[in-house]
Design a protein around this motif. Sequence first.
Motif, PDB file in Angstrom:
ATOM      1  N   LEU A 265     -31.807  19.972  12.216  1.00 35.32           N
ATOM      2  CA  LEU A 265     -31.176  20.184  10.913  1.00 35.32           C
ATOM      3  C   LEU A 265     -31.546  21.547  10.339  1.00 35.32           C
ATOM      4  N   GLN A 266     -32.786  21.947  10.522  1.00 32.61           N
ATOM      5  CA  GLN A 266     -33.219  23.256  10.027  1.00 32.61           C
ATOM      6  C   GLN A 266     -32.460  24.363  10.751  1.00 32.61           C
TER       7      GLN A 266
ATOM      8  N   GLY B 189     -31.449  20.453   2.559  1.00 35.55           N
ATOM      9  CA  GLY B 189     -31.511  21.700   1.807  1.00 35.55           C
ATOM     10  C   GLY B 189     -30.173  22.246   1.349  1.00 35.55           C
TER      11      GLY B 189
ATOM     12  N   THR C 142     -34.482  15.229   2.589  1.00 36.89           N
ATOM     13  CA  THR C 142     -35.396  16.346   2.307  1.00 36.89           C
ATOM     14  C   THR C 142     -35.209  17.517   3.281  1.00 36.89           C
ATOM     15  N   HIS C 143     -34.510  17.280   4.402  1.00 36.11           N
ATOM     16  CA  HIS C 143     -34.315  18.333   5.405  1.00 36.11           C
ATOM     17  C   HIS C 143     -32.933  18.984   5.323  1.00 36.11           C
TER      18      HIS C 143
ATOM     19  N   PHE D  41     -32.566  11.842   6.107  1.00 35.41           N
ATOM     20  CA  PHE D  41     -32.978  13.242   6.243  1.00 35.41           C
ATOM     21  C   PHE D  41     -32.739  14.070   4.984  1.00 35.41           C
TER      22      PHE D  41
ATOM     23  N   THR E 135     -33.205  15.463  14.857  1.00 32.43           N
ATOM     24  CA  THR E 135     -34.559  15.778  14.410  1.00 32.43           C
ATOM     25  C   THR E 135     -34.487  16.704  13.194  1.00 32.43           C
ATOM     26  N   PRO E 136     -35.552  16.738  12.391  1.00 31.67           N
ATOM     27  CA  PRO E 136     -35.595  17.694  11.281  1.00 31.67           C
ATOM     28  C   PRO E 136     -35.441  19.134  11.762  1.00 31.67           C
ATOM     29  N   GLU E 137     -35.968  19.449  12.931  1.00 37.29           N
ATOM     30  CA  GLU E 137     -35.875  20.808  13.473  1.00 37.29           C
ATOM     31  C   GLU E 137     -34.422  21.195  13.765  1.00 37.29           C
TER      32      GLU E 137
END
Length: 107
Positions: A48-49, A74, A71-72, A69, A44-46
Amino acid sequence: MRKVLFLCSQNRLRSPTAEQVFADWPGIETASAGLNVGADNPLTPELLQWADLIFVMERAHRSKLSARFRTHLGGKRIVCLDIPDNYEFMDPELIRLLQGKVPPHLP
């Protein structure tokens, strides 16, 4: 505390093994996920963050990760371990490979 994420296709064999092998490594927290639809724990993007460092098992995983992903990510560091899907969960040979390839990238 560095947060380390291990990725494979289905999150059934390689990445959960890596997560367990390095769970007690000093100075890091571990998690794992799968890149395929239907993975046991899908990426999930979360997640990855949350991660500071990302390990993928194959080059194809890096490509899929970047495509889905981008854009996630960074600018996060992504390390490809080049470990094929030839192992069972907690396979001693898989553990040996992980113990040889992962620590040089850890704090």
